[in-house]
Write a protein that holds these residues in place. Structure first.
Motif, PDB file in Angstrom:
ATOM      1  N   PHE A 163       0.832  -1.198   0.000  1.00  0.00           N
ATOM      2  CA  PHE A 163       0.000   0.000   0.000  1.00  0.00           C
ATOM      3  C   PHE A 163       0.868   1.249   0.000  1.00  0.00           C
ATOM      4  O   PHE A 163       0.619   2.195  -0.756  1.00  0.00           O
ATOM      5  CB  PHE A 163      -0.941  -0.013   1.216  1.00  0.00           C
ATOM      6  CG  PHE A 163      -1.756   1.245   1.340  1.00  0.00           C
ATOM      7  CD1 PHE A 163      -2.819   1.482   0.495  1.00  0.00           C
ATOM      8  CD2 PHE A 163      -1.441   2.191   2.300  1.00  0.00           C
ATOM      9  CE1 PHE A 163      -3.560   2.651   0.601  1.00  0.00           C
ATOM     10  CE2 PHE A 163      -2.175   3.354   2.415  1.00  0.00           C
ATOM     11  CZ  PHE A 163      -3.239   3.582   1.567  1.00  0.00           C
ATOM     12  N   LEU A 164       1.892   1.275   0.847  1.00  0.00           N
ATOM     13  CA  LEU A 164       2.789   2.428   0.894  1.00  0.00           C
ATOM     14  C   LEU A 164       3.529   2.615  -0.430  1.00  0.00           C
ATOM     15  O   LEU A 164       3.715   3.740  -0.902  1.00  0.00           O
ATOM     16  CB  LEU A 164       3.779   2.296   2.036  1.00  0.00           C
ATOM     17  CG  LEU A 164       3.226   2.544   3.446  1.00  0.00           C
ATOM     18  CD1 LEU A 164       4.332   2.346   4.480  1.00  0.00           C
ATOM     19  CD2 LEU A 164       2.635   3.918   3.552  1.00  0.00           C
ATOM     20  N   THR A 167       2.428   1.722  -3.378  1.00  0.00           N
ATOM     21  CA  THR A 167       1.444   2.203  -4.353  1.00  0.00           C
ATOM     22  C   THR A 167       1.175   3.692  -4.167  1.00  0.00           C
ATOM     23  O   THR A 167       1.114   4.446  -5.133  1.00  0.00           O
ATOM     24  CB  THR A 167       0.138   1.410  -4.217  1.00  0.00           C
ATOM     25  OG1 THR A 167       0.423   0.022  -4.405  1.00  0.00           O
ATOM     26  CG2 THR A 167      -0.883   1.850  -5.245  1.00  0.00           C
ATOM     27  N   VAL A 168       1.035   4.113  -2.903  1.00  0.00           N
ATOM     28  CA  VAL A 168       0.808   5.530  -2.628  1.00  0.00           C
ATOM     29  C   VAL A 168       2.015   6.364  -3.061  1.00  0.00           C
ATOM     30  O   VAL A 168       1.863   7.430  -3.668  1.00  0.00           O
ATOM     31  CB  VAL A 168       0.478   5.746  -1.130  1.00  0.00           C
ATOM     32  CG1 VAL A 168       0.500   7.216  -0.772  1.00  0.00           C
ATOM     33  CG2 VAL A 168      -0.869   5.131  -0.801  1.00  0.00           C
ATOM     34  N   ALA A 169       3.195   5.871  -2.767  1.00  0.00           N
ATOM     35  CA  ALA A 169       4.402   6.594  -3.172  1.00  0.00           C
ATOM     36  C   ALA A 169       4.509   6.663  -4.696  1.00  0.00           C
ATOM     37  O   ALA A 169       4.854   7.714  -5.261  1.00  0.00           O
ATOM     38  CB  ALA A 169       5.643   5.936  -2.581  1.00  0.00           C
ATOM     39  N   ALA A 211       2.022   6.526  -6.862  1.00  0.00           N
ATOM     40  CA  ALA A 211       0.987   7.437  -7.345  1.00  0.00           C
ATOM     41  C   ALA A 211       1.412   8.888  -7.102  1.00  0.00           C
ATOM     42  O   ALA A 211       1.171   9.764  -7.949  1.00  0.00           O
ATOM     43  CB  ALA A 211      -0.342   7.147  -6.660  1.00  0.00           C
ATOM     44  N   GLY A 212       2.044   9.139  -5.963  1.00  0.00           N
ATOM     45  CA  GLY A 212       2.523  10.493  -5.676  1.00  0.00           C
ATOM     46  C   GLY A 212       3.577  10.947  -6.668  1.00  0.00           C
ATOM     47  O   GLY A 212       3.560  12.092  -7.138  1.00  0.00           O
TER      48      GLY A 212
END
Length: 102
Positions: free
Chosen positions: A24-25, A27-29, A31-32
Protein backbone atom coordinates in the motif's frame (compact mmCIF):
# COMPACT_ATOMS: atom_id res chain seq x y z
CA UNK A 1 0.15 -29.81 -6.42
CA UNK A 2 2.88 -27.67 -5.13
CA UNK A 3 2.39 -24.01 -4.49
CA UNK A 4 5.00 -21.90 -6.11
CA UNK A 5 5.72 -18.50 -4.79
CA UNK A 6 5.57 -15.84 -7.48
CA UNK A 7 8.07 -13.07 -6.93
CA UNK A 8 7.83 -9.86 -8.90
CA UNK A 9 11.08 -8.14 -9.65
CA UNK A 10 11.60 -4.59 -10.71
CA UNK A 11 14.08 -3.65 -13.40
CA UNK A 12 16.69 -3.06 -10.74
CA UNK A 13 16.39 -6.68 -9.58
CA UNK A 14 14.77 -5.89 -6.23
CA UNK A 15 11.65 -7.76 -5.24
CA UNK A 16 8.41 -5.94 -4.53
CA UNK A 17 7.20 -5.73 -0.93
CA UNK A 18 5.23 -8.74 0.21
CA UNK A 19 3.27 -7.34 3.16
CA UNK A 20 -0.02 -5.62 2.32
CA UNK A 21 0.94 -2.47 4.24
CA UNK A 22 4.26 -2.19 2.44
CA UNK A 23 2.52 -2.69 -0.91
CA UNK A 24 0.00 0.00 0.00
CA UNK A 25 2.79 2.43 0.89
CA UNK A 26 4.64 1.61 -2.34
CA UNK A 27 1.44 2.20 -4.35
CA UNK A 28 0.81 5.53 -2.63
CA UNK A 29 4.40 6.59 -3.17
CA UNK A 30 4.25 5.56 -6.84
CA UNK A 31 0.99 7.44 -7.34
CA UNK A 32 2.52 10.49 -5.68
CA UNK A 33 5.53 10.39 -7.98
CA UNK A 34 3.23 10.00 -10.99
CA UNK A 35 1.07 12.99 -9.96
CA UNK A 36 4.18 15.06 -9.28
CA UNK A 37 5.56 14.19 -12.72
CA UNK A 38 2.25 15.22 -14.32
CA UNK A 39 2.25 18.53 -12.45
CA UNK A 40 5.85 19.34 -13.38
CA UNK A 41 5.24 18.34 -17.01
CA UNK A 42 2.08 20.45 -17.17
CA UNK A 43 3.87 23.44 -15.65
CA UNK A 44 6.73 23.14 -18.15
CA UNK A 45 4.23 22.86 -20.99
CA UNK A 46 2.49 26.03 -19.84
CA UNK A 47 5.82 27.87 -19.59
CA UNK A 48 6.79 26.86 -23.14
CA UNK A 49 3.30 27.80 -24.40
CA UNK A 50 3.52 31.21 -22.72
CA UNK A 51 6.95 31.83 -24.26
CA UNK A 52 5.67 30.87 -27.71
CA UNK A 53 2.66 33.18 -27.36
CA UNK A 54 4.88 36.04 -26.16
CA UNK A 55 7.25 35.53 -29.09
CA UNK A 56 4.32 35.46 -31.52
CA UNK A 57 2.96 38.67 -30.03
CA UNK A 58 6.34 40.37 -30.35
CA UNK A 59 6.66 39.32 -34.00
CA UNK A 60 3.09 40.47 -34.75
CA UNK A 61 3.66 43.85 -33.09
CA UNK A 62 6.96 44.33 -34.93
CA UNK A 63 5.32 43.51 -38.26
CA UNK A 64 2.43 45.89 -37.53
CA UNK A 65 4.84 48.63 -36.51
CA UNK A 66 6.98 48.12 -39.63
CA UNK A 67 3.90 48.26 -41.89
CA UNK A 68 2.75 51.39 -40.06
CA UNK A 69 6.14 53.09 -40.51
CA UNK A 70 6.32 52.08 -44.19
CA UNK A 71 2.70 52.64 -45.13
CA UNK A 72 3.64 54.44 -48.32
CA UNK A 73 5.08 51.19 -49.70
CA UNK A 74 1.72 49.49 -49.36
CA UNK A 75 -0.54 52.18 -50.83
CA UNK A 76 -1.99 51.22 -54.20
CA UNK A 77 -3.19 54.60 -55.43
CA UNK A 78 -2.20 55.49 -58.97
CA UNK A 79 -0.97 58.93 -57.98
CA UNK A 80 1.73 57.64 -55.67
CA UNK A 81 2.80 54.33 -57.24
CA UNK A 82 2.25 54.62 -60.96
CA UNK A 83 3.34 57.24 -63.37
CA UNK A 84 2.43 57.51 -67.02
CA UNK A 85 5.56 55.58 -67.96
CA UNK A 86 4.41 52.58 -65.88
CA UNK A 87 1.18 52.08 -67.84
CA UNK A 88 1.27 50.18 -71.11
CA UNK A 89 -1.48 50.61 -73.68
CA UNK A 90 -1.67 47.43 -75.72
CA UNK A 91 -4.06 46.08 -78.34
CA UNK A 92 -4.51 42.35 -78.69
CA UNK A 93 -6.50 39.84 -80.69
CA UNK A 94 -7.84 36.61 -79.26
CA UNK A 95 -6.90 33.52 -81.20
CA UNK A 96 -8.91 30.33 -80.92
CA UNK A 97 -7.24 27.19 -79.58
CA UNK A 98 -6.06 24.60 -82.05
CA UNK A 99 -8.62 22.16 -80.67
CA UNK A 100 -11.39 24.55 -81.65
CA UNK A 101 -10.07 24.89 -85.22
CA UNK A 102 -10.14 21.17 -85.97
Amino acid sequence: MSKERIVFQALSGKTTPTSPFARFLATVAGAGVFVLALLIGGALFLVVLALALALGAVVAIRAWWWRRQNAELFRSTTSTRQSDADILDVEYTEVADRKDQQ
